[in-house]
Every structure is written in C-alpha cells, then in structure tokens.
Scaffold this active site. Structure first.
Site, PDB file in Angstrom:
ATOM      1  N   ARG A 130       0.849  -1.187   0.000  1.00 23.61           N
ATOM      2  CA  ARG A 130       0.000   0.000   0.000  1.00 23.61           C
ATOM      3  C   ARG A 130       0.884   1.235   0.000  1.00 23.61           C
ATOM      4  O   ARG A 130       1.878   1.305   0.711  1.00 23.61           O
ATOM      5  CB  ARG A 130      -0.864   0.047   1.266  1.00 23.61           C
ATOM      6  CG  ARG A 130      -2.081  -0.819   1.257  1.00 23.61           C
ATOM      7  CD  ARG A 130      -3.067  -0.384   2.347  1.00 23.61           C
ATOM      8  NE  ARG A 130      -2.418   0.130   3.529  1.00 23.61           N
ATOM      9  CZ  ARG A 130      -2.038  -0.588   4.577  1.00 23.61           C
ATOM     10  NH1 ARG A 130      -2.220  -1.884   4.563  1.00 23.61           N
ATOM     11  NH2 ARG A 130      -1.481  -0.032   5.620  1.00 23.61           N
ATOM     12  N   TYR A 158      -0.893  -3.362  -7.204  1.00 23.65           N
ATOM     13  CA  TYR A 158      -0.816  -4.162  -5.976  1.00 23.65           C
ATOM     14  C   TYR A 158      -2.074  -4.025  -5.114  1.00 23.65           C
ATOM     15  O   TYR A 158      -2.574  -2.917  -4.884  1.00 23.65           O
ATOM     16  CB  TYR A 158       0.399  -3.740  -5.127  1.00 23.65           C
ATOM     17  CG  TYR A 158       0.288  -4.277  -3.716  1.00 23.65           C
ATOM     18  CD1 TYR A 158       0.634  -5.590  -3.439  1.00 23.65           C
ATOM     19  CD2 TYR A 158      -0.267  -3.521  -2.696  1.00 23.65           C
ATOM     20  CE1 TYR A 158       0.456  -6.118  -2.176  1.00 23.65           C
ATOM     21  CE2 TYR A 158      -0.442  -4.034  -1.429  1.00 23.65           C
ATOM     22  CZ  TYR A 158      -0.082  -5.332  -1.169  1.00 23.65           C
ATOM     23  OH  TYR A 158      -0.283  -5.858   0.070  1.00 23.65           O
ATOM     24  N   LYS A 186      -9.654  -1.748   0.886  1.00 25.71           N
ATOM     25  CA  LYS A 186      -9.457  -0.633   1.809  1.00 25.71           C
ATOM     26  C   LYS A 186     -10.115   0.655   1.300  1.00 25.71           C
ATOM     27  O   LYS A 186     -10.667   1.430   2.077  1.00 25.71           O
ATOM     28  CB  LYS A 186      -7.967  -0.382   2.043  1.00 25.71           C
ATOM     29  CG  LYS A 186      -7.167  -1.617   2.454  1.00 25.71           C
ATOM     30  CD  LYS A 186      -7.609  -2.225   3.762  1.00 25.71           C
ATOM     31  CE  LYS A 186      -6.616  -3.274   4.231  1.00 25.71           C
ATOM     32  NZ  LYS A 186      -7.035  -3.971   5.449  1.00 25.71           N
ATOM     33  N   HIS A 236     -11.948  -1.673  10.506  1.00 26.77           N
ATOM     34  CA  HIS A 236     -10.839  -2.575  10.179  1.00 26.77           C
ATOM     35  C   HIS A 236     -10.828  -3.694  11.214  1.00 26.77           C
ATOM     36  O   HIS A 236      -9.953  -3.762  12.079  1.00 26.77           O
ATOM     37  CB  HIS A 236      -9.540  -1.762  10.202  1.00 26.77           C
ATOM     38  CG  HIS A 236      -8.345  -2.489   9.690  1.00 26.77           C
ATOM     39  ND1 HIS A 236      -7.068  -2.228  10.152  1.00 26.77           N
ATOM     40  CD2 HIS A 236      -8.203  -3.454   8.751  1.00 26.77           C
ATOM     41  CE1 HIS A 236      -6.206  -2.998   9.518  1.00 26.77           C
ATOM     42  NE2 HIS A 236      -6.874  -3.747   8.668  1.00 26.77           N
ATOM     43  N   SER A 271      -2.522  -3.745  10.636  1.00 22.95           N
ATOM     44  CA  SER A 271      -2.161  -4.777   9.657  1.00 22.95           C
ATOM     45  C   SER A 271      -0.989  -5.615  10.156  1.00 22.95           C
ATOM     46  O   SER A 271      -0.057  -5.104  10.777  1.00 22.95           O
ATOM     47  CB  SER A 271      -1.791  -4.126   8.327  1.00 22.95           C
ATOM     48  OG  SER A 271      -2.911  -3.493   7.767  1.00 22.95           O
ATOM     49  N   CYS A 327      -0.832  -7.809  12.494  1.00 24.65           N
ATOM     50  CA  CYS A 327      -0.742  -8.012  13.946  1.00 24.65           C
ATOM     51  C   CYS A 327      -1.559  -9.209  14.404  1.00 24.65           C
ATOM     52  O   CYS A 327      -1.857  -9.343  15.582  1.00 24.65           O
ATOM     53  CB  CYS A 327      -1.202  -6.759  14.688  1.00 24.65           C
ATOM     54  SG  CYS A 327       0.004  -5.426  14.699  1.00 24.65           S
ATOM     55  N   ASP A 349     -10.873  -9.290   8.281  1.00 24.67           N
ATOM     56  CA  ASP A 349     -10.208  -7.998   8.065  1.00 24.67           C
ATOM     57  C   ASP A 349     -11.116  -6.780   8.191  1.00 24.67           C
ATOM     58  O   ASP A 349     -10.687  -5.750   8.689  1.00 24.67           O
ATOM     59  CB  ASP A 349      -9.545  -7.982   6.683  1.00 24.67           C
ATOM     60  CG  ASP A 349      -8.585  -6.818   6.498  1.00 24.67           C
ATOM     61  OD1 ASP A 349      -7.797  -6.549   7.421  1.00 24.67           O
ATOM     62  OD2 ASP A 349      -8.629  -6.176   5.435  1.00 24.67           O
ATOM     63  N   ARG A 375       1.488 -12.103  -0.349  1.00 26.61           N
ATOM     64  CA  ARG A 375       0.081 -12.309   0.002  1.00 26.61           C
ATOM     65  C   ARG A 375      -0.499 -13.585  -0.592  1.00 26.61           C
ATOM     66  O   ARG A 375      -0.078 -14.045  -1.641  1.00 26.61           O
ATOM     67  CB  ARG A 375      -0.754 -11.130  -0.510  1.00 26.61           C
ATOM     68  CG  ARG A 375      -0.406  -9.794   0.133  1.00 26.61           C
ATOM     69  CD  ARG A 375      -1.020  -9.661   1.499  1.00 26.61           C
ATOM     70  NE  ARG A 375      -0.624  -8.434   2.185  1.00 26.61           N
ATOM     71  CZ  ARG A 375      -1.359  -7.849   3.114  1.00 26.61           C
ATOM     72  NH1 ARG A 375      -2.517  -8.385   3.483  1.00 26.61           N
ATOM     73  NH2 ARG A 375      -0.926  -6.761   3.717  1.00 26.61           N
TER      74      ARG A 375
END
Length: 634
Positions: free
Chosen positions: A97, A246, A255, A275, A297, A299, A322, A416
């Site tokens: 990102r 990406y 997002k 989130h 993100s 975590c 998510d 990913r």
C-alpha cells in the site's frame, strides 16, 4: 479535461452512439448495464481511451479465459502442486500500500483531516483540494488505457441484496485485478439486478501503462510507480487509482471502498465500517458469542479469526478476517457482516502451527503474490522452513535460485495469498446471513513489547473509545514503513480513515448518547509483551482462546475482574492456564509499571493534541487526564 461524468440530458442510446462510436465490446451486452453505470463507463472510456470493453460476470469460464491469457503472457505461473493455484511476481517497485500517495478530496479540508498543531505533519489522512486533485487526475488518466481492454466489474460488498451491503462498479485495465476482485468481492450479474438505477460506488483503476509502453515492464507486471496516486472522493462515493497494480491500491473494493469511502457512508447513515475481524466462540456449554477485533495490519487478525482452540470443548468459527460493517438493528443489537468475499492475507509467518485453518483455505483456487516457488511446484515463504525439504531448490520472488539457510528472504515480507472465504474449514454457516451476526464484544490490540497487559476491559463504552483512540503497534511490512518503531494506529484505522478522525471518534461516542442500544463491551489485548530477555510472556496462537474465554465471562457479567487505572484486569487465576507447556509469569504479564504508564498516557495525549487538536472530543481528553491522575496517585 472535466471529471464530470454527468452528460447533458439525452436518451442513453444517443449517448452510446455518440460517445462509444465503434469501440468493440469484447464480452457482455453494454445495453444490459443500468443507465447510471452506462454513463460512468462512457465517461471513463472518453477519458481513458481503451481499445475494447469487457463486461465481467464473475463466472468460472471467464476466470479460466483470463488465467489462460496471463499464463501465456507470463504474468501467472501455475503452482502444479495444488488445484487451480497460481503465483504472480510483481514489479519489485510495486509491493505494498502506498500511503504517502493516498489522498482524500473534499471541498473543506477539515471534513477530511483534523486541525493538527502548527508545525506538525498530520498522519491521520491526507487531503488534497478539488482543483489540485483535478490537475493530478488530468495529468494521468487521459489516454491511460490506450491499447488495453477496460474491464467493467460490477461487485457487491457484503451478501448480494443484504440491507447491510453496498454495490460498486470497478473499471480497470488489469486482468490480474479482475481475477483478484472475483475472489475478494461478489462479482455477478445479480449485482446489476439489485443495483437497478440506485447509487453505487464508482471505482476507476489503471496501471498507467498505455500501449505502446514507454516504461520497461518487469515480471510482465505493468505499473507506473513514479506516478502512483490513489484518490478518494467520499462525497461523490468515488475512487480513482493510478499506477499501482498491488492489492489495496488496485482492489478498490477493499481498503478504498470498504473502509475509506464506507466510513463516510457509515457516518452519514449511522453505522460503522471498521478494520475488524468477526469471529464466533462457542464454549463447552454450547453458548455462542460473536466478537469483532481491530488490530493494525500484520498483527494477527487473520490468525485470531481462524484460531484452533487449545482448550477442550471450544469451537471457533470465522465470519471475516479484516473488515466489519456493523449496524444497530431496530432491537438495539449491533449486527455485523463481513463485506468481503475472500481473504487477502500476509503469507510470511503463516504455517500449520500459526494458522492451520488459513493454510487449509488456500490449497486450491488461490493466487499467491510475491511468494517463492519450490522446485516441485509449491509455494514457499519465511515461516515454512519446518514444512519444507531443506534440500529443495527454491526460486525467490525476485526469480533467483535460493535454498533454505541461504542469506536473505525468499518471499517479500508483504507477500500475500488471495483465496475464497467459502473454502475456510471453519467459515461460519451465517457468514453470508443478510441480517448479520450479533456482536457482543469489540477488541482492540497491537504489538506492544513492553508495559501493556495481556488483556483489559474498558470501564464503559466511552472509555473503550478512548482505548481504541490510543492503539499503538510496531510498524509492519503492509505499508512503506520499516523497522520496529512503535507507531500510533488509532482504532487500527490510521491508514484507512475516510474523514476527520476527531469527527470519527465523536461518531463512535454518539452511540452512547442514543437510547435503547445494547452496546458491546470493549477490550484491549496484547499477545506480544516480552520479558527482559526479549522472550514472549504469552504463547499466543491457539492459546489465545484462554483470553477470549475471559472476555466471554465478562460479557456474561461474571465477577472475574479487578479495577485498575487503565480498566478492568483479570483477577489472578481467572484465565484458565491448565495444560500450558510452560509456566506463565502472571504478575509480569499484568504488571502496570507506573513510570511507563505515566509516560505512555502523556505521550498519547500529546499525540492526540498534535494530530487531532480542537477536533478531539472533550470526553477523550478528560478520560486520559483521569488515567494520568490515577497513576500519579499510586
């Protein structure tokens, strides 16, 4: 060039004839699109000038056709070890990102960002004025799809037709994006039936590489990293993304739509776009509790959403890993849905120990981006050392020969997996229930190596919002940041805020001012506290069910907590530690070092004063002052 897609009033067939001319429709019937969608497509065609239009239906034959093209081109490599799985290596300059190039445009700057202290760089969103943004758009998008096909992707965020769902239409010149959107959202002709001529979120994406290509294409991955921009127009319910192929920069349902645009829609309509994961825990008595949790993100949201409980008799099921859209119903219950259709998870660190259910989910029909490939046609990344033959030849994400034990990483740290949520072995039977599931607890958390206890419960809803506003965590590889610096990530929404963060906090606080709402309890967890030798004090992973068990006890009103200056902590012995392989140092795990917390509280106040300023609700500041005073008296 004007960005206004509203054409002067005329019959739509006249517009089609005048504007599209002889542009071929490679697939689909343009006339079957609702008129508002037709106008949006026509506007984008005029600006981007593609060679053809391809109207997507989300079907398997469509996916097979696109996959075949990308295999021929070399963009995808088939991972022969698995069923219908593919590897994609991006241009090494396009791997994360790009927060520094992500903008929100509103006429009033302070609708988007708070009043930061003079001389301070704001980190809670980036604003650009409409005129300046129009200049940026005009310098990029005209002609950006020349020689390429424009894919028209109608998609639903959330179950198609659910009152909690929203519809978008993405236009893109990337067929890789089409494949991933098909996994991550619900792409179907049914979306257009539900849409009719109602409003939808407009998503325009281009790789920024018109043909003939002027920039060298690396790994068969067209992009334009020097010119990347991700622009959000929340009042117009619109996103325009240029230059990056990406993940979050190009899969605009994720997002961009599901958090930044949706948070504004949620503010306007009285709900929450967050989130957060959604999971359920069923205890040995058969009682089920639904929990949502917000972590920055990388975590452990996906790991928690799919944990394999170590305590006998407990069952966990996943609704989403998510993003959560949550709305109070007419009974005052908070109901949540997962607006996504797939998982877009961080691969490194994922294995059969840390997340066996994720591993089982992506064994088929999945796309792996920037992972390494084993000689026998499998995937590889850091964390799979114990599950891979040490002598196996491996090709890294940079296409270099490598073996386990050699220096460097085989996969990119932000590599990913993209896979259908329906394949998750513990997906909840109600994960697509149009009414959503009832949320009893909200958990915040982050990577905090020092000072922060394993779990705490807020005193009440407002105090829980304050705890969320003070979330901090070590930086992750999901964005450009590197290193182990502790960063503020309030509500785990710092990179995803769609409007002024002070107003966002006030929106959360407003639910406590409404009568007859059954507000969930709010908690904070920290699996990552370490001792003086840097070793984790808590084993984590499947053992986290023990913490969730305590959370559920508190939701049921059980007297298993003791008051502290930062919230309610577990009474000693109220977390089940039976059967753990190593003894737990309870006192250290729940200690609240006075000087640490005095410093931390003051630092949080400084952060909010600097970054939110006069937009910070008085209640948040008051609660932080009370916390500081409570420690001062110890």
């Amino acid at each position: 060039m004007s960005d206004n897609e509203e054409e002067p009033f005329m019959e739509i067939h006249e517009i089609v004839t005048q504007k599209l001319g002889h542009l071929p429709v490679a697939k689909g019937d343009f006339r079957c699109l609702p008129q508002k969608v037709q106008r949006w497509v026509i506007h984008a065609v005029n600006m981007c000038q593609p060679r053809a239009i391809y109207i997507c239906d989300g079907s398997q034959p469509e996916a097979d056709e696109i996959i075949h093209k990308l295999l021929e081109r070399g963009t995808l490599t088939k991972l022969k070890k698995y069923e219908n799985c593919y590897l994609c290596r991006t241009d090494p300059t396009d791997v994360a990102r790009v927060e520094s190039k992500t903008w929100i445009t509103t006429p009033d700057k302070y609708d988007t960002v708070p009043h930061v202290r003079e001389g301070v760089k704001g980190i809670l969103g980036q604003w650009m004025g409409p005129k300046e943004m129009q200049t940026e758009i005009d310098s990029r998008f005209p002609g950006c799809m020349k020689g390429r096909t424009m894919y028209v992707i109608p998609f639903s965020m959330g179950p198609i037709g659910s009152p909690l769902s929203k519809i978008g239409v993405q236009l893109t010149d990337s067929n890789y994006v089409l494949l991933c959107m098909r996994i991550m959202t619900r792409v179907s002709p049914k979306v257009l039936e539900v849409l009719g001529n109602n409003e939808f979120v407009k998503c325009l994406h281009s790789m920024g590489c018109p043909r003939p290509v002027q920039r060298k294409v690396v790994n068969h991955w067209p992009c334009n990293p020097e010119r990347v921009i991700i622009a959000h127009f929340p009042e117009e319910r619109k996103v325009k993304s240029f230059g990056s192929g990406y993940g979050g920069n190009s899969l605009l349902g994720k997002k961009c739509f599901a958090l930044r645009i949706a948070s504004v829609i949620a503010r306007d309509e009285g709900w929450m776009a967050e989130h957060m994961l959604i999971m359920s825990v069923t205890d040995p008595r058969g009682k089920e509790t639904f929990i949502s949790a917000a972590f920055p993100s990388a975590c452990g949201k996906t790991n928690l959403a799919m944990i394999q409980p170590t305590l006998p008799g407990y069952k966990v099921q996943c609704v989403g890993d998510d993003i959560a859209w949550m709305r109070f119903n007419d009974k005052g219950e908070l109901r949540g849905i997962n607006p996504e259709n797939g998982f877009f998870g961080v691969a490194p660190g994922t294995n059969f120990k840390t997340n066996p259910n994720a591993m089982r989910t992506f064994q088929k029909n999945s796309i792996f981006t920037n992972v390494a490939e084993t000689a026998d046609g499998g995937y590889y990344w850091e964390g799979l050392e114990d599950e891979t033959d040490k002598n196996m030849s491996i090709t890294t994400w940079l296409n270099q020969e490598w073996r386990i034990g050699k220096p460097g990483n085989a996969a990119h740290p932000n590599a990913r997996f993209t896979c259908p949520a329906s394949q998750c072995p513990i997906i909840h039977p109600k994960w697509e229930d149009p009414a959503g599931v009832p949320i009893s607890a909200i958990i915040f958390g982050g990577r905090r190596p020092a000072g922060v206890p394993l779990v705490l419960e807020s005193f009440d809803w407002d105090h829980g919002v304050m705890i969320g506003a003070c979330v901090k965590s070590e930086a992750t590889a999901a964005a450009e940041h590197t290193g182990k610096k502790i960063m503020h990530d309030p509500m785990a929404m710092r990179p995803f805020m769609g409007y002024n963060f002070g107003k966002y906090l006030d929106h959360w606080l407003s639910f406590n001012r409404q009568p007859n709402l059954k507000l969930p309890k709010i908690f904070h967890v920290n699996w990552f506290r370490v001792d003086e030798h840097g070793k984790f004090l808590w084993p984590g992973f499947g053992e986290n069910i023990r913490v969730l068990d305590w959370v559920i006890q508190r939701c049921e009103g059980k007297d298993v907590a003791v008051k502290s200056p930062i919230g309610y902590l577990p009474k000693k012995g109220t977390i089940n530690l039976d059967g753990l392989p190593h003894p737990i140092n309870w006192d250290e795990l729940f200690s609240l070092p006075k000087h640490y917390w005095m410093d931390d509280t003051r630092e949080s106040m400084r952060f909010l004063e600097d970054q939110v300023g006069c937009d910070l609700p008085d209640k948040i500041y008051t609660l932080l002052k009370q916390q500081e005073e409570a420690f001062d008296k110890l």
